[in-house]
Scaffold this active site. Structure first.
Site, PDB file in Angstrom:
ATOM      1  N   THR A  12      -1.142   4.292  -8.263  1.00 44.74           N
ATOM      2  CA  THR A  12      -1.225   5.691  -8.653  1.00 44.74           C
ATOM      3  C   THR A  12      -2.503   5.953  -9.442  1.00 44.74           C
ATOM      4  OG1 THR A  12       0.024   7.556  -9.560  1.00 44.74           O
ATOM      5  CG2 THR A  12       0.074   5.517 -10.857  1.00 44.74           C
TER       6      THR A  12
ATOM      7  N   HIS B  70       0.362  17.366  -6.753  1.00 45.88           N
ATOM      8  CA  HIS B  70      -0.015  17.118  -8.156  1.00 45.88           C
ATOM      9  C   HIS B  70       0.329  18.309  -9.061  1.00 45.88           C
ATOM     10  CE1 HIS B  70      -2.953  13.872  -6.588  1.00 45.88           C
ATOM     11  NE2 HIS B  70      -1.805  13.337  -6.920  1.00 45.88           N
TER      12      HIS B  70
ATOM     13  N   HIS C 212       0.859  -1.198   0.000  1.00 48.49           N
ATOM     14  CA  HIS C 212       0.000   0.000   0.000  1.00 48.49           C
ATOM     15  C   HIS C 212       0.891   1.243   0.000  1.00 48.49           C
ATOM     16  CE1 HIS C 212      -3.962   2.042   1.451  1.00 48.49           C
ATOM     17  NE2 HIS C 212      -3.102   3.001   1.102  1.00 48.49           N
TER      18      HIS C 212
ATOM     19  N   PRO D 266      -4.152   7.470 -12.528  1.00 49.86           N
ATOM     20  CA  PRO D 266      -3.846   8.024 -13.852  1.00 49.86           C
ATOM     21  C   PRO D 266      -4.547   9.371 -14.020  1.00 49.86           C
ATOM     22  CG  PRO D 266      -4.515   5.729 -14.017  1.00 49.86           C
ATOM     23  CD  PRO D 266      -4.812   6.168 -12.612  1.00 49.86           C
TER      24      PRO D 266
ATOM     25  N   GLU E 175     -11.871   4.908   6.710  1.00 47.88           N
ATOM     26  CA  GLU E 175     -11.018   6.019   7.189  1.00 47.88           C
ATOM     27  C   GLU E 175     -11.855   7.039   7.942  1.00 47.88           C
ATOM     28  OE1 GLU E 175      -9.365   6.522   3.082  1.00 47.88           O
ATOM     29  OE2 GLU E 175      -7.579   7.072   4.195  1.00 47.88           O
TER      30      GLU E 175
HETATM   31  P1  5GP Z   1      -1.300   9.363  -6.719  1.00 48.93           P
HETATM   32  O1  5GP Z   1      -2.471   8.452  -6.947  1.00 48.93           O
HETATM   33  O2  5GP Z   1      -1.544  10.748  -7.248  1.00 48.93           O
HETATM   34  O3  5GP Z   1      -0.001   8.789  -7.203  1.00 48.93           O
HETATM   35  O4  5GP Z   1      -1.102   9.463  -5.125  1.00 48.93           O
HETATM   36  C1  5GP Z   1      -1.788  10.435  -4.338  1.00 48.93           C
HETATM   37  C2  5GP Z   1      -3.266  10.131  -4.269  1.00 48.93           C
HETATM   38  O5  5GP Z   1      -3.489   8.894  -3.557  1.00 48.93           O
HETATM   39  C3  5GP Z   1      -4.066  11.170  -3.483  1.00 48.93           C
HETATM   40  O6  5GP Z   1      -4.459  12.249  -4.292  1.00 48.93           O
HETATM   41  C4  5GP Z   1      -5.260  10.359  -2.992  1.00 48.93           C
HETATM   42  O7  5GP Z   1      -6.239  10.247  -3.989  1.00 48.93           O
HETATM   43  C5  5GP Z   1      -4.665   8.983  -2.749  1.00 48.93           C
HETATM   44  N1  5GP Z   1      -4.259   8.817  -1.335  1.00 48.93           N
HETATM   45  C6  5GP Z   1      -3.021   8.918  -0.824  1.00 48.93           C
HETATM   46  N2  5GP Z   1      -3.036   8.692   0.507  1.00 48.93           N
HETATM   47  C7  5GP Z   1      -4.299   8.434   0.837  1.00 48.93           C
HETATM   48  C8  5GP Z   1      -4.951   8.088   2.068  1.00 48.93           C
HETATM   49  O8  5GP Z   1      -4.350   7.995   3.150  1.00 48.93           O
HETATM   50  N3  5GP Z   1      -6.294   7.890   2.000  1.00 48.93           N
HETATM   51  C9  5GP Z   1      -6.990   7.965   0.840  1.00 48.93           C
HETATM   52  N4  5GP Z   1      -8.293   7.734   0.876  1.00 48.93           N
HETATM   53  N5  5GP Z   1      -6.411   8.280  -0.337  1.00 48.93           N
HETATM   54  C10 5GP Z   1      -5.089   8.504  -0.338  1.00 48.93           C
END
Ligand code: 5GP
Length: 365
Positions: free
Chosen positions: A99, A67, A15, A101, A229
């Site tokens: 991630t 982002h 994760h 997209p 959460e």
């Molecule tokens: P990315 O998908 O842009 O590579 O990683 C960041 C994204 O992962 C965040 O914008 C969010 O959508 C998701 N994310 C990261 N950490 C968390 C978390 O602790 N809880 C939730 N629900 N989403 C997370």
């Protein structure tokens, strides 16, 4: 126990969000560049990047900032390479990196080209021997000649398997989520093994994405959901009834849901530092890790966002060992068990199990 020990044992990360795992130093460098171009005000974002304690709401504001800094093709490639190398350098032997997209019209980015940039980042990993489901053509392109005389030194480098999960952000529409699932299917030969539902849990309804999640499952992709959460019991029950292959967090489950989780045996991705920092769990002393562990419920220790929460998988192992009184043997077993809950293909699971068995025998663990 020494931190060196937790770094040295082989570990499995299931994760980790790509954009949450970016080094602070890289974020600061990117912010400086955008500051110089007049796109952002560097002094405004510097303290935000370096801040350590963030509520759940602040964390999602932080992601919006990240982002802005990362969403162009070259940067996506760079952060992917760096994140994989960071995990590999602390002896993560299998990494399931997730991630979302992203489409960014102003940068000519589509979800597809975003993912191509991610895969390019995997290709650029050179400090380690990376296995990310290269097809024959990919192998040819990479010029992997290590099977002949180890000319590239590939065989002597430490190995890391990387598989990808594509995330659906709860802010998205069903149509956008479907696009992500179809993209995941198109990219299966490049190591995409599943779908994740994440994003701000206070936003949107998870049921919006059910058709996309069902479609993913019908097509053989594995599904993991961020679940519990926030204390939305209706949603938690719905998610558990869907029987995802894994869930992330599982923090705010009331008794009924807790019982359902236990009966279901759905493996839980546990992110200790993330839960404490975001105040989703008030202290490590009351963390549900203890209950899950003592009842032998499948669980995996993970980082969530090693950059945003200033952690590493080795630190999470150290924290768990100290907080729950677990020794070297138990912690090694925890890492080994995680292989079972990965979404990797059988061949990889079996290679990893053999690897853990060898290490266990070598060190009489
Ligand atoms: P990315 O998908 O842009 O590579 O990683 C960041 C994204 O992962 C965040 O914008 C969010 O959508 C998701 N994310 C990261 N950490 C968390 C978390 O602790 N809880 C939730 N629900 N989403 C997370």
């Amino acid at each position: 126990m020494e931190m060196d020990y937790w770094v040295s044992i082989p570990k499995v990360e299931l994760h980790a969000h790509l954009n949450g795992s970016v080094r602070d130093s890289t974020l600061l460098e990117l912010a400086k560049e955008l500051g110089e171009k007049g796109i952002i005000l560097f002094s405004d974002v510097e303290h935000v990047i370096l801040k350590n304690d963030r509520s759940l709401t602040e964390v999602f504001k932080m992601f919006d900032l990240i982002h802005i800094l990362t969403t162009d093709h070259d940067t996506v490639t760079r952060i992917t390479k760096e994140v994989v190398e960071d995990f590999a350098s602390e002896n993560v032997v299998y990494l399931e990196l997730r991630t979302t997209p992203k489409r960014n019209d102003s940068r000519g980015m589509t979800k597809h080209s975003y993912m191509e940039a991610v895969v390019e980042g995997l290709r650029r990993v050179d400090a380690f021997n990376i296995d990310f489901a290269l097809t024959e053509t990919e192998l040819w392109k990479k010029g992997t000649s290590c099977q002949r005389n180890n000319e590239c030194g590939c065989l002597s480098k430490r190995k890391i398997y990387v598989r990808l999960l594509l995330s659906i952000d709860r802010r998205e529409t069903l149509e956008a989520a479907m696009e992500t699932v179809k993209l995941a299917l198109d990219m299966r030969n490049l190591g995409v093994v599943g779908i994740d539902l994440s994003g701000n849990p206070k936003v949107g309804e998870w049921t919006t994405f059910l058709p996309a999640l069902r479609f993913a499952r019908e097509q053989g992709l594995r599904v993991t959901l961020h679940c519990g959460e926030v204390p939305n019991q209706e949603e938690i029950h719905g998610m558990l009834d869907f029987l995802p292959e894994r869930i992330g967090h599982a923090c705010c489950l009331e008794e009924d849901a807790w019982r359902k989780l236990k009966t279901s045996k759905i493996p839980v991705e546990i992110c200790l530092t993330s839960n404490i920092r975001t105040n989703t769990i008030s202290s490590i002393a009351v963390h549900h890790f203890a209950d899950l562990y003592s009842t032998k419920h499948p669980l995996i220790l993970c980082t969530d966002d090693s950059g945003v929460f200033s952690t590493s998988l080795s630190k999470e192992y150290a924290i768990a060992a100290a907080a729950f009184g677990l020794g070297k043997k138990e912690m090694f077993q925890l890492a080994k068990n995680a292989v079972e809950y990965s979404f990797a293909e059988d061949k990889v699971v079996s290679e990893l199990k053999d690897f853990f068995d060898t290490v266990e025998a070598e060190f009489s663990l």
